[in-house]
Design a protein around this motif. Structure first.
Motif, short mmCIF file in Angstrom:
data_model
loop_
_atom_site.label_atom_id
_atom_site.label_comp_id
_atom_site.label_asym_id
_atom_site.label_seq_id
_atom_site.Cartn_x
_atom_site.Cartn_y
_atom_site.Cartn_z
N SER A 1 0.83 -1.19 0.00
CA SER A 1 0.00 0.00 0.00
C SER A 1 0.87 1.24 0.00
N LEU A 2 0.32 2.32 -0.55
CA LEU A 2 0.99 3.61 -0.54
C LEU A 2 0.22 4.65 0.26
N ASP A 3 -0.93 4.26 0.81
CA ASP A 3 -1.74 5.28 1.49
C ASP A 3 -2.43 4.77 2.75
N THR A 4 -1.78 3.85 3.46
CA THR A 4 -2.34 3.36 4.71
C THR A 4 -1.54 3.93 5.87
N PRO A 5 -2.04 4.98 6.54
CA PRO A 5 -1.29 5.59 7.64
C PRO A 5 -0.91 4.57 8.71
N LEU A 6 0.31 4.71 9.19
CA LEU A 6 0.91 3.89 10.24
C LEU A 6 1.30 2.50 9.75
N MET A 7 0.86 2.11 8.57
CA MET A 7 1.22 0.79 8.03
C MET A 7 2.16 0.93 6.84
N SER A 8 1.72 1.62 5.81
CA SER A 8 2.56 1.82 4.62
C SER A 8 1.99 3.01 3.85
N GLN A 9 2.61 4.17 4.06
CA GLN A 9 2.11 5.41 3.48
C GLN A 9 3.25 6.13 2.76
N ALA A 10 2.98 6.56 1.53
CA ALA A 10 4.01 7.19 0.73
C ALA A 10 4.13 8.68 1.04
N ASN A 11 5.36 9.15 1.09
CA ASN A 11 5.63 10.56 1.19
C ASN A 11 5.26 11.21 -0.14
N PRO A 12 4.37 12.21 -0.16
CA PRO A 12 3.96 12.81 -1.43
C PRO A 12 5.09 13.52 -2.15
N ASN A 13 6.16 13.86 -1.44
CA ASN A 13 7.27 14.57 -2.05
C ASN A 13 8.35 13.65 -2.58
N THR A 14 8.61 12.56 -1.83
CA THR A 14 9.73 11.69 -2.19
C THR A 14 9.29 10.29 -2.62
N GLY A 15 8.09 9.87 -2.19
CA GLY A 15 7.63 8.53 -2.53
C GLY A 15 8.05 7.47 -1.56
N GLU A 16 8.86 7.80 -0.55
CA GLU A 16 9.25 6.78 0.43
C GLU A 16 8.03 6.34 1.22
N THR A 17 7.98 5.07 1.54
CA THR A 17 6.88 4.53 2.34
C THR A 17 7.32 4.39 3.79
N GLU A 18 6.41 4.74 4.71
CA GLU A 18 6.68 4.66 6.14
C GLU A 18 5.53 3.97 6.83
N GLY A 19 5.82 3.30 7.94
CA GLY A 19 4.80 2.60 8.70
C GLY A 19 5.30 1.22 9.10
N PHE A 20 4.46 0.48 9.77
CA PHE A 20 4.86 -0.83 10.29
C PHE A 20 5.20 -1.80 9.16
N ASP A 21 4.27 -1.96 8.20
CA ASP A 21 4.56 -2.85 7.07
C ASP A 21 5.77 -2.37 6.28
N ALA A 22 5.85 -1.06 6.07
CA ALA A 22 6.96 -0.51 5.30
C ALA A 22 8.29 -0.77 5.99
N THR A 23 8.32 -0.65 7.31
CA THR A 23 9.55 -0.92 8.05
C THR A 23 9.95 -2.37 7.93
#
Length: 296
Positions: A63-85
């Protein structure tokens, strides 16, 4: 916890790593610095892992838009969150560096992405079920979620499924939450919508009493919306797995071995604290044992 479904657009758009998402905690460098790397002996046990290392990039259906799980930075595209980590940790384990690419997926195509080898793994709060296990294999579970209850912040707390009886409850159509409400609160007035966003809007408009959804999704919504709160009551269990090619038992063992290593090192727990734990109060839950649920 719920097998959450966040619709993230059409099929295969991809996104590589970059910077931080406003309101979402970045993967701390300390996690990556402490992350284990597979030995040559580990890699020899899995032809799939060897192929990924040779390519130099882990392809993840996510996912690219699930907050806290896997969410993309709109500026860089990096994903952050539990799944992303976890995705970064798995990439480092295989390749030696956290080189990964997220292939943006929706629930309806996750099995196809795996079957067509478009991705190496699906790591997208992907609930392990027996019907799905007939199409793909699952490593894990790596997380056990449950159904959470959200209400408006000024409303009294709802402490369990039984307290939903007699109340108007919103849930997404055909979701685990809707099914569990029917089972555990048969006297609730269940109203379903096509999306969780519609459920939240109806709750905010005062058209009902509660919204039931996977804990991870409710937690992410709380990150964005101060009008609603997470209640103390939750119910049901929903194991999240890492989807891989059907019958790839050596890759499953490889990933399960990695999960045990990051759990033993406290990295799983640290990833939880920095993401879901910023909204979900209480102790860090115990990591689930890989292979401990039907279908895994």
């Amino acid at each position: 916890m719920l097998g959450a479904v966040i619709m993230v657009g059409a099929a295969a758009t991809a996104c590589s790593d970059g910077g931080a998402v406003p309101g979402v905690h970045n993967t701390s460098q300390s996690i990556l610095d402490k992350a284990p790397v597979a030995t040559d002996a580990d890699l020899e046990q899995s032809p799939t892992a060897q192929a990924i290392k040779k390519r130099g990039e882990l392809l993840i259906g996510g996912s690219l838009d699930t907050p806290l799980m896997s969410q993309a930075n709109p500026n860089t595209g990096e994903t952050e969150g539990f799944d992303a980590t976890l995705g970064k940790l798995l990439a480092k384990y295989i390749i030696g560096q956290p080189n990964k690419k997220i292939v943006n997926s929706i629930p309806q195509i996750r099995e196809t992405l795996i079957q067509n080898a478009t991705v190496d793994v699906v790591l997208q709060n992907y609930s392990i079920t027996l019907p799905r296990a007939e199409k793909v294999s699952f490593a894990g579970p790596y997380f056990i979620s449950n159904q959470a209850i959200a209400t408006l912040t000024e409303k009294p707390d709802i402490r369990g499924a039984d307290e939903l009886n007699g109340k108007t409850v919103f849930a997404a159509t055909n979701s685990t939450g809707a099914q569990k409400v029917k089972e555990l609160a048969p006297k609730a007035n269940l109203v379903t919508f096509g999306t969780d966003q519609e459920c939240v809007a109806a709750l905010e408009q005062g058209r009902g009493d509660a919204w039931v959804k996977d804990l991870t999704v409710v937690a992410g919504q709380l990150r964005l919306d101060k009008k609603i709160k997470l209640n103390t009551g939750s119910f049901g269990n929903d194991p999240y797995g890492i989807g891989i090619g059907r019958g790839d038992e050596s890759f499953k063992r490889f990933i399960n071995g990695w999960l045990k290593k990051i759990q033993a090192a406290g990295l799983w727990q640290q990833a939880y604290k920095e993401t879901l734990g910023t909204v979900i109060h209480g102790d860090v839950p115990a990591p689930p044992e890989p292979g401990s649920v039907p279908g895994s």
